[in-house]
Design a protein around this motif. Structure first.
Motif, PDB file in Angstrom:
ATOM      1  N   GLY A  10     -19.093 -30.054  75.282  1.00 16.39           N
ATOM      2  CA  GLY A  10     -20.427 -30.493  74.880  1.00 16.39           C
ATOM      3  C   GLY A  10     -20.439 -31.859  74.247  1.00 16.39           C
ATOM      4  O   GLY A  10     -19.593 -32.710  74.516  1.00 16.39           O
ATOM      5  N   SER A  11     -21.402 -32.040  73.389  1.00 16.15           N
ATOM      6  CA  SER A  11     -21.729 -33.343  72.815  1.00 16.15           C
ATOM      7  C   SER A  11     -20.817 -33.717  71.647  1.00 16.15           C
ATOM      8  O   SER A  11     -19.921 -32.968  71.259  1.00 16.15           O
ATOM      9  N   LEU A  38     -24.706 -36.791  70.282  1.00 15.75           N
ATOM     10  CA  LEU A  38     -24.590 -37.850  71.289  1.00 15.75           C
ATOM     11  C   LEU A  38     -24.025 -37.263  72.570  1.00 15.75           C
ATOM     12  O   LEU A  38     -23.105 -36.430  72.534  1.00 15.75           O
ATOM     13  N   CYS A  39     -24.570 -37.732  73.694  1.00 21.16           N
ATOM     14  CA  CYS A  39     -24.131 -37.239  75.000  1.00 21.16           C
ATOM     15  C   CYS A  39     -22.711 -37.706  75.284  1.00 21.16           C
ATOM     16  O   CYS A  39     -22.370 -38.871  75.114  1.00 21.16           O
ATOM     17  N   HIS A  43     -24.874 -37.159  81.491  1.00 17.67           N
ATOM     18  CA  HIS A  43     -25.987 -36.676  82.301  1.00 17.67           C
ATOM     19  C   HIS A  43     -27.285 -36.468  81.522  1.00 17.67           C
ATOM     20  O   HIS A  43     -28.275 -35.999  82.096  1.00 17.67           O
ATOM     21  N   SER A  44     -27.321 -36.790  80.257  1.00 14.07           N
ATOM     22  CA  SER A  44     -28.546 -36.626  79.480  1.00 14.07           C
ATOM     23  C   SER A  44     -29.626 -37.569  80.003  1.00 14.07           C
ATOM     24  O   SER A  44     -29.356 -38.696  80.414  1.00 14.07           O
ATOM     25  N   THR A  53     -28.219 -30.966  78.777  1.00 13.40           N
ATOM     26  CA  THR A  53     -27.903 -30.908  80.203  1.00 13.40           C
ATOM     27  C   THR A  53     -26.453 -30.526  80.457  1.00 13.40           C
ATOM     28  O   THR A  53     -26.140 -29.904  81.480  1.00 13.40           O
TER      29      THR A  53
HETATM   30  S1  FES Z   1     -23.266 -33.926  76.245  1.00 15.89           S
HETATM   31 FE1  FES Z   1     -25.142 -32.902  76.179  1.00 15.89          FE
HETATM   32  S2  FES Z   1     -26.301 -33.766  77.761  1.00 15.89           S
HETATM   33 FE2  FES Z   1     -24.439 -34.829  77.835  1.00 15.89          FE
END
Ligand code: FES
Length: 76
Positions: A10-11, A38-39, A43-44, A53
């Protein structure tokens, strides 16, 4: 003190009142809440922030820190 937590698959979760997020021009992003994510998957639709996402696309990144104090726990 600021903390950046690398979430499994994940983020990047950023926490701390003394954190400022700026773009390449040095302009600050408005931060609605803390902590903020933070992504990391790319793909966010709301970059640089995570929009969840990563879980829909099956993003996998499970690198854990290594070292004498490191421990491995199940993802939250
Ligand atoms: S890490 Fe969550 S949308 Fe990219």
């Amino acid at each position: 003190m600021a903390t950046i937590k690398v979430r499994q698959n994940g983020s990047l979760l950023v926490d701390g009142e003394d954190v400022t997020l700026v773009d390449w021009n040095g302009n600050e992003y408005a931060l609605a809440k803390r902590p903020f994510a933070l992504c990391r998957c790319g793909h966010s639709t709301n970059k640089p922030f995570c929009d969840g996402t990563h879980s829909k696309i099956g993003f996998e990144a499970g690198e854990a820190a290594v070292g004498p104090e490191a421990r491995d726990r199940p993802a939250e």
